[in-house]
Design an enzyme around this catalytic site. Structure first.
Site, PDB file in Angstrom:
ATOM      1  N   SER A 162       0.854  -1.153  -0.024  1.00 15.11           N
ATOM      2  CA  SER A 162       0.077  -0.501  -0.203  1.00 15.11           C
ATOM      3  C   SER A 162       0.803   1.421   0.240  1.00 15.11           C
ATOM      4  O   SER A 162       0.786   2.080   0.036  1.00 15.11           O
ATOM      5  CB  SER A 162      -0.858   0.068   1.544  1.00 15.11           C
ATOM      6  OG  SER A 162      -0.290   0.051   2.720  1.00 15.11           O
ATOM      7  N   VAL A 191       0.339 -11.013   7.848  1.00 18.61           N
ATOM      8  CA  VAL A 191       2.026 -11.663   7.479  1.00 18.61           C
ATOM      9  C   VAL A 191       1.554 -12.534   8.455  1.00 18.61           C
ATOM     10  O   VAL A 191       2.731 -14.058   8.456  1.00 18.61           O
ATOM     11  CB  VAL A 191       2.378 -10.970   6.610  1.00 18.61           C
ATOM     12  CG1 VAL A 191       2.641 -10.417   5.333  1.00 18.61           C
ATOM     13  CG2 VAL A 191       3.776  -9.743   7.554  1.00 18.61           C
ATOM     14  N   SER A 239      16.984  -6.389   3.612  1.00 20.98           N
ATOM     15  CA  SER A 239      17.271  -5.084   4.296  1.00 20.98           C
ATOM     16  C   SER A 239      18.805  -4.415   4.397  1.00 20.98           C
ATOM     17  O   SER A 239      19.949  -6.223   4.481  1.00 20.98           O
ATOM     18  CB  SER A 239      17.545  -4.318   5.274  1.00 20.98           C
ATOM     19  OG  SER A 239      17.557  -3.390   5.655  1.00 20.98           O
ATOM     20  N   TYR A 257      15.664  -6.233  14.575  1.00 19.65           N
ATOM     21  CA  TYR A 257      15.060  -6.301  13.130  1.00 19.65           C
ATOM     22  C   TYR A 257      16.375  -7.124  11.870  1.00 19.65           C
ATOM     23  O   TYR A 257      16.386  -7.986  11.025  1.00 19.65           O
ATOM     24  CB  TYR A 257      15.531  -4.439  12.667  1.00 19.65           C
ATOM     25  CG  TYR A 257      15.101  -4.130  11.195  1.00 19.65           C
ATOM     26  CD1 TYR A 257      13.566  -4.469  10.676  1.00 19.65           C
ATOM     27  CD2 TYR A 257      15.455  -4.078  10.276  1.00 19.65           C
ATOM     28  CE1 TYR A 257      13.123  -4.718   9.639  1.00 19.65           C
ATOM     29  CE2 TYR A 257      15.395  -3.768   9.012  1.00 19.65           C
ATOM     30  CZ  TYR A 257      14.466  -3.911   8.185  1.00 19.65           C
ATOM     31  OH  TYR A 257      14.030  -3.311   7.065  1.00 19.65           O
ATOM     32  N   ALA A 258      17.589  -6.866  12.071  1.00 20.71           N
ATOM     33  CA  ALA A 258      19.242  -7.406  11.702  1.00 20.71           C
ATOM     34  C   ALA A 258      19.030  -8.693  11.470  1.00 20.71           C
ATOM     35  O   ALA A 258      19.126  -9.417  10.509  1.00 20.71           O
ATOM     36  CB  ALA A 258      20.356  -7.369  11.955  1.00 20.71           C
ATOM     37  N   ALA A 259      18.607  -9.362  13.317  1.00 17.94           N
ATOM     38  CA  ALA A 259      17.924 -11.048  12.659  1.00 17.94           C
ATOM     39  C   ALA A 259      17.349 -11.373  11.941  1.00 17.94           C
ATOM     40  O   ALA A 259      17.588 -12.417  10.899  1.00 17.94           O
ATOM     41  CB  ALA A 259      18.348 -11.130  13.989  1.00 17.94           C
ATOM     42  N   LYS A 290      16.096 -10.100   8.816  1.00 16.49           N
ATOM     43  CA  LYS A 290      16.883  -9.511   7.734  1.00 16.49           C
ATOM     44  C   LYS A 290      17.629 -10.815   7.305  1.00 16.49           C
ATOM     45  O   LYS A 290      18.445 -11.067   5.947  1.00 16.49           O
ATOM     46  CB  LYS A 290      17.105  -8.165   7.937  1.00 16.49           C
ATOM     47  CG  LYS A 290      15.870  -7.192   7.751  1.00 16.49           C
ATOM     48  CD  LYS A 290      14.666  -6.983   6.337  1.00 16.49           C
ATOM     49  CE  LYS A 290      13.436  -6.468   6.445  1.00 16.49           C
ATOM     50  NZ  LYS A 290      12.600  -6.658   5.493  1.00 16.49           N
TER      51      LYS A 290
END
Length: 254
Positions: free
Chosen positions: A23, A72, A150, A163-165, A167
């Protein structure tokens, strides 16, 4: 970059493409890019308002497709989506896993739900959605799975261990799945964007943006279209012999 200037890539027209998180930002550009190629694009959003926005955007542009609601991280929501697609006789053979969230915090201060939410939405969702998509792809003996990771998954970032884990996990997941399904002519690749101009970066102060730009050799933040153009390529027949790869799009940052 204007996505309408990409030209026509072989093997995308009339195929059903499922794009999560479609979106806004990068997801919106991907929906637009695949729409320009003639795909029947199903873009998902977490709310009915977001899904309606996608439907209207596709219709105004003269593209095929619609928006649909999807969480999701929720198995029941994923199952419901694929049941609806089956009822509509829509079998995705292009899948772009783009939906994601951030819950930034230093690890010493990070709450357990901040960890769990990011892992569930950004990583565990791949298990749910890829598994639900594979049966149709295998029957069709063709498929393109493109997972949006990322640069943070490659180089890390303070305050983003969760977030890093997630990605980084997407990359390992994709490389493993690529080996499982290659014999069925299904490719699985990841794209690792750097700093891209989106709603998230627009909230940064001008001084923060300038600091980011000094870290990027090309001297600018990327555009969502920079990512969408790579998705279009990987979704096409031209990329049929590329699988298990990660394409970094970050202006030379890493």
């Amino acid at each position: 970059m204007n996505l309408s200037e990409l030209g026509v890539w072989p093997g995308i027209k009339d195929r059903v493409a499922l794009v999560t998180g479609g979106s806004r930002g990068i997801g919106q550009a991907i929906v637009e890019g695949l729409g320009h190629q003639g795909a029947n694009v199903i873009g998902t959003a977490t709310s009915s308002e977001g899904a309606e926005k996608i439907t209207k955007s596709l219709g105004h542009a003269g593209f095929k497709g619609m928006g649909m609601v999807l969480d999701v991280s929720n198995s029941e929501s994923v199952e419901t989506l694929f049941l609806k697609l089956k009822e509509l006789n829509l079998v995705p053979t292009i899948l772009v896993n783009n939906a994601g969230i951030t819950r930034d915090n230093l690890l010493m201060r990070m709450k357990e739900d901040e960890w769990d939410e990011v892992i569930s939405t950004n990583l565990s969702s791949l298990y749910k959605i890829c598994k639900a998509s594979l049966r149709g792809m295998m029957k069709a003996r063709t498929g393109r799975i493109i997972n949006i990771t990322s640069v943070v998954g490659l180089i890390g970032n303070p305050g983003q261990a969760n977030y890093a884990a997630a990605k980084a996990g997407m990359i390992g997941f994709s490389r493993s799945l690529a080996k499982e399904v290659a014999s069925r002519q299904i490719t699985v690749n990841t794209i690792a964007p750097g700093y891209i101009t989106t709603d998230m970066t627009s909230e940064l102060e001008e001084s923060q943006k300038k600091m980011l730009q000094t870290q990027i050799p090309s001297g600018r933040l990327g555009n969502p279209a920079d990512i969408a153009s790579a998705v279009v390529f990987l979704a096409s027949d031209a990329a049929g012999y590329i699988t298990g790869e990660t394409i970094s799009i970050n202006g030379g940052l890493a």
